[in-house]
Write an enzyme that holds these catalytic residues in place. Structure first.
Site, PDB file in Angstrom:
ATOM      1  N   GLY A 212       0.840  -1.187   0.000  1.00 52.27           N
ATOM      2  CA  GLY A 212       0.000   0.000   0.000  1.00 52.27           C
ATOM      3  C   GLY A 212       0.875   1.236   0.000  1.00 52.27           C
ATOM      4  O   GLY A 212       2.038   1.189   0.413  1.00 52.27           O
TER       5      GLY A 212
ATOM      6  N   GLN B 149       3.235   9.923   1.072  1.00 54.18           N
ATOM      7  CA  GLN B 149       4.505   9.196   1.169  1.00 54.18           C
ATOM      8  C   GLN B 149       5.437   9.512   0.004  1.00 54.18           C
ATOM      9  O   GLN B 149       6.621   9.187   0.059  1.00 54.18           O
ATOM     10  CB  GLN B 149       4.262   7.694   1.254  1.00 54.18           C
TER      11      GLN B 149
ATOM     12  N   CYS C  14       6.165  -0.191   7.281  1.00 54.21           N
ATOM     13  CA  CYS C  14       5.770   0.951   6.466  1.00 54.21           C
ATOM     14  C   CYS C  14       6.915   1.313   5.527  1.00 54.21           C
ATOM     15  O   CYS C  14       8.086   1.296   5.939  1.00 54.21           O
ATOM     16  CB  CYS C  14       5.446   2.129   7.381  1.00 54.21           C
ATOM     17  N   LEU C  15       6.585   1.666   4.299  1.00 56.82           N
ATOM     18  CA  LEU C  15       7.612   2.084   3.354  1.00 56.82           C
ATOM     19  C   LEU C  15       8.300   3.370   3.799  1.00 56.82           C
ATOM     20  O   LEU C  15       9.422   3.639   3.385  1.00 56.82           O
ATOM     21  CB  LEU C  15       7.002   2.269   1.958  1.00 56.82           C
TER      22      LEU C  15
ATOM     23  N   HIS D  17      -4.111   1.445   7.874  1.00 61.15           N
ATOM     24  CA  HIS D  17      -2.768   2.028   7.805  1.00 61.15           C
ATOM     25  C   HIS D  17      -2.737   3.177   6.793  1.00 61.15           C
ATOM     26  O   HIS D  17      -2.229   4.261   7.083  1.00 61.15           O
ATOM     27  CB  HIS D  17      -1.789   0.911   7.407  1.00 61.15           C
ATOM     28  N   GLU D  18      -3.291   2.953   5.606  1.00 62.44           N
ATOM     29  CA  GLU D  18      -3.258   3.984   4.565  1.00 62.44           C
ATOM     30  C   GLU D  18      -4.149   5.167   4.935  1.00 62.44           C
ATOM     31  O   GLU D  18      -3.789   6.323   4.680  1.00 62.44           O
ATOM     32  CB  GLU D  18      -3.646   3.400   3.203  1.00 62.44           C
TER      33      GLU D  18
ATOM     34  N   HIS E  88      -2.240   7.375   7.239  1.00 67.25           N
ATOM     35  CA  HIS E  88      -1.290   8.233   6.518  1.00 67.25           C
ATOM     36  C   HIS E  88      -1.952   9.522   6.047  1.00 67.25           C
ATOM     37  O   HIS E  88      -1.397  10.607   6.198  1.00 67.25           O
ATOM     38  CB  HIS E  88      -0.729   7.516   5.282  1.00 67.25           C
TER      39      HIS E  88
END
Length: 186
Positions: free
Chosen positions: A56, A61, A104-105, A146-147, A150
């Site tokens: 995701g 990000q 997480c990225l 999670h997204e 963000h």
């Protein structure tokens, strides 16, 4: 049936913003124009997510403060969920709260047991403005939550407490990317 392209195949990967970057801390703005620029953003987001081996990715990000995220994520039964949402709203979270591994990225290489509800419903729109409702369970529910976090300016580490939070932030401060990202604790 017309041929379909692979999401992200016409996009270009963009640099990821990392823990400590101000782009990750503020709420994102609503999308108002469902146009070619939005379609290019979504393609670039897919390309970035795939290049980073993620499941995701939220627009902030990559430094774009718009309410958009993409996903290519399995659920607990290993069913693949592929798509994107524009102006997503978390409308339902229920079921048991499960503490599961989450990464997480924007916090590369660091995972922590993070509490999330096991069932999630998110509404939003497609890149062309069509209404969409996405329901997730298990790992996919975790991804959707999670997204959405963000897009509200949060990271999974914000949901951690006590020792888990201290360990994650300490690991982030020692990570090779921390010096350039401005990670807390440096």
């Amino acid at each position: 049936m017309p041929p379909r392209t692979i999401p992200g195949s016409s996009g270009r990967p963009r640099p990821l913003r990392l823990l400590g970057d101000p782009a990750l801390t503020g709420p994102c703005q609503e999308v108002t124009a469902f146009d070619g620029e939005l379609a290019r953003l979504v393609e670039d987001m897919y390309a970035t997510m795939y290049a980073a081996d993620g499941v995701g990715l939220a627009a902030n990000q990559i430094g774009v403060a718009l309410r958009v995220f993409v996903y290519d994520c399995p659920d607990d039964e290993d069913r693949r969920h592929l798509g994107h949402l524009v102006n997503p709203r978390l409308v339902e979270v229920d079921g048991p709260v499960v503490r599961g591994p989450e990464g997480c990225l924007s916090v590369p290489g660091i995972e922590a047991g993070t509490p999330r509800h096991d069932h999630t419903v998110v509404t939003g729109f497609t890149v062309t403005g069509e209404p969409r409702t996405v329901t997730g369970t298990g790992f996919f529910a975790r991804c959707l939550q999670h997204e959405c976090d963000h897009l509200d300016g949060g990271l999974y580490v914000d949901r951690l407490t006590g020792l888990r939070r201290r360990r994650a932030l300490r690991a982030a401060a020692k990570a090779p990317w921390a010096a350039t990202a401005g990670a807390p604790g440096r």
